[in-house]
Design a protein around this motif. Structure first.
Motif, PDB file in Angstrom:
ATOM      1  N   LYS A 105     -12.055  -2.025 -10.093  1.00  0.00           N
ATOM      2  CA  LYS A 105     -12.721  -3.321  -9.905  1.00  0.00           C
ATOM      3  C   LYS A 105     -13.566  -3.735 -11.110  1.00  0.00           C
ATOM      4  O   LYS A 105     -13.512  -4.882 -11.552  1.00  0.00           O
ATOM      5  CB  LYS A 105     -13.587  -3.253  -8.644  1.00  0.00           C
ATOM      6  CG  LYS A 105     -14.085  -4.591  -8.178  1.00  0.00           C
ATOM      7  CD  LYS A 105     -14.849  -4.461  -6.884  1.00  0.00           C
ATOM      8  CE  LYS A 105     -14.186  -5.340  -5.854  1.00  0.00           C
ATOM      9  NZ  LYS A 105     -14.800  -5.247  -4.545  1.00  0.00           N
ATOM     10  N   THR A 142      -0.650 -11.493  -3.434  1.00  0.00           N
ATOM     11  CA  THR A 142      -1.778 -11.918  -4.272  1.00  0.00           C
ATOM     12  C   THR A 142      -1.513 -11.700  -5.761  1.00  0.00           C
ATOM     13  O   THR A 142      -2.253 -12.217  -6.594  1.00  0.00           O
ATOM     14  CB  THR A 142      -3.053 -11.169  -3.869  1.00  0.00           C
ATOM     15  OG1 THR A 142      -2.801  -9.755  -3.970  1.00  0.00           O
ATOM     16  CG2 THR A 142      -3.477 -11.519  -2.453  1.00  0.00           C
ATOM     17  N   MET A 192       1.148  -5.902   4.629  1.00  0.00           N
ATOM     18  CA  MET A 192       0.806  -6.935   3.650  1.00  0.00           C
ATOM     19  C   MET A 192       2.097  -7.593   3.154  1.00  0.00           C
ATOM     20  O   MET A 192       3.099  -6.915   2.947  1.00  0.00           O
ATOM     21  CB  MET A 192       0.040  -6.344   2.469  1.00  0.00           C
ATOM     22  CG  MET A 192      -0.350  -7.390   1.426  1.00  0.00           C
ATOM     23  SD  MET A 192      -1.317  -6.713   0.061  1.00  0.00           S
ATOM     24  CE  MET A 192      -2.940  -6.663   0.825  1.00  0.00           C
ATOM     25  N   PHE A 210      -6.218   1.407  -3.185  1.00  0.00           N
ATOM     26  CA  PHE A 210      -5.352   1.147  -2.042  1.00  0.00           C
ATOM     27  C   PHE A 210      -5.933   1.617  -0.709  1.00  0.00           C
ATOM     28  O   PHE A 210      -5.756   0.947   0.306  1.00  0.00           O
ATOM     29  CB  PHE A 210      -3.959   1.758  -2.273  1.00  0.00           C
ATOM     30  CG  PHE A 210      -3.281   1.185  -3.477  1.00  0.00           C
ATOM     31  CD1 PHE A 210      -3.028  -0.177  -3.570  1.00  0.00           C
ATOM     32  CD2 PHE A 210      -2.914   1.991  -4.537  1.00  0.00           C
ATOM     33  CE1 PHE A 210      -2.420  -0.721  -4.695  1.00  0.00           C
ATOM     34  CE2 PHE A 210      -2.294   1.461  -5.657  1.00  0.00           C
ATOM     35  CZ  PHE A 210      -2.056   0.103  -5.741  1.00  0.00           C
ATOM     36  N   GLU A 237     -10.484   0.279  -0.978  1.00  0.00           N
ATOM     37  CA  GLU A 237     -10.702  -1.152  -1.180  1.00  0.00           C
ATOM     38  C   GLU A 237      -9.774  -2.016  -0.318  1.00  0.00           C
ATOM     39  O   GLU A 237     -10.220  -2.965   0.321  1.00  0.00           O
ATOM     40  CB  GLU A 237     -10.497  -1.486  -2.657  1.00  0.00           C
ATOM     41  CG  GLU A 237     -10.855  -2.909  -3.027  1.00  0.00           C
ATOM     42  CD  GLU A 237     -10.691  -3.158  -4.522  1.00  0.00           C
ATOM     43  OE1 GLU A 237     -10.139  -4.213  -4.862  1.00  0.00           O
ATOM     44  OE2 GLU A 237     -11.107  -2.297  -5.328  1.00  0.00           O
ATOM     45  N   GLN A 238      -8.477  -1.686  -0.303  1.00  0.00           N
ATOM     46  CA  GLN A 238      -7.516  -2.526   0.408  1.00  0.00           C
ATOM     47  C   GLN A 238      -7.223  -2.064   1.833  1.00  0.00           C
ATOM     48  O   GLN A 238      -6.594  -2.788   2.592  1.00  0.00           O
ATOM     49  CB  GLN A 238      -6.212  -2.632  -0.389  1.00  0.00           C
ATOM     50  CG  GLN A 238      -6.408  -3.340  -1.708  1.00  0.00           C
ATOM     51  CD  GLN A 238      -5.100  -3.536  -2.476  1.00  0.00           C
ATOM     52  OE1 GLN A 238      -4.054  -3.017  -2.113  1.00  0.00           O
ATOM     53  NE2 GLN A 238      -5.172  -4.295  -3.557  1.00  0.00           N
ATOM     54  N   GLN A 279       2.561  -7.449  -4.281  1.00  0.00           N
ATOM     55  CA  GLN A 279       1.723  -7.992  -3.220  1.00  0.00           C
ATOM     56  C   GLN A 279       1.645  -9.503  -3.436  1.00  0.00           C
ATOM     57  O   GLN A 279       1.633  -9.982  -4.578  1.00  0.00           O
ATOM     58  CB  GLN A 279       0.322  -7.384  -3.264  1.00  0.00           C
ATOM     59  CG  GLN A 279       0.269  -5.927  -2.891  1.00  0.00           C
ATOM     60  CD  GLN A 279      -1.161  -5.378  -2.916  1.00  0.00           C
ATOM     61  OE1 GLN A 279      -2.123  -6.078  -3.239  1.00  0.00           O
ATOM     62  NE2 GLN A 279      -1.291  -4.106  -2.569  1.00  0.00           N
TER      63      GLN A 279
END
Length: 145
Positions: A79, A113, A135, A26, A29-30, A111
């Motif tokens: 990942k 996605t 987001m 979080f 990466e995000q 989310q």
């Protein structure tokens, strides 16, 4: 593959693994601010970590609410382990936990996605898309039988 769960103070190493994965996903990466990941709900939450060969690979957090609802959040898979079904295994674990402990539903803020992922598990969208920390998210639920 092994799934372990604990409240924050019962198994501090497990929770530390959960926080580490959450920070990697979080924050790094995000791009979410680090100070919003760990919050006041973590003290009473049920933390769930999936281990592969004794190494933490995926995590989620459950808020066990009085009204028969489990609120899932902070779902994250490292990942290098994505596409292996680990997120699905975590969600199955929560569903089984809910059934065994007589909860009536599971809710989560997905989310945008991840909506299709949750749809494949039987979750239904509730309401409209909303902004959460920059987001798009939508609330989704699964009724337990």
């Amino acid at each position: 593959m092994q799934i372990k769960h604990s409240h924050r103070y019962a198994l501090p190493t497990l929770v530390s693994h959960a926080f580490d994965i959450r920070q990697q996903i979080f924050t790094h990466e995000q791009g979410f601010p680090a100070d919003i990941d760990v919050d006041e709900y973590d003290d009473n939450a049920l933390h769930v970590v999936l281990y592969l060969t004794d190494k933490p690979a995926a995590v989620l957090r459950c808020l066990l609410l009085d009204e028969g609802l489990i609120k899932v959040g902070r779902v994250a898979v490292l990942k290098q382990h994505r596409g292996k079904g680990l997120g699905r295994e975590l969600m199955r674990f929560v569903e089984q936990y809910g059934l065994e402990n007589h909860y009536s539903a599971i809710g989560l803020s997905a989310q945008h996605t991840a909506i299709e992922f949750y749809h494949t598990l039987g979750y239904q969208t509730q309401g409209e898309m909303y902004d959460e920390d920059g987001m798009d998210h939508i609330y989704m639920t699964l009724q337990l039988k």
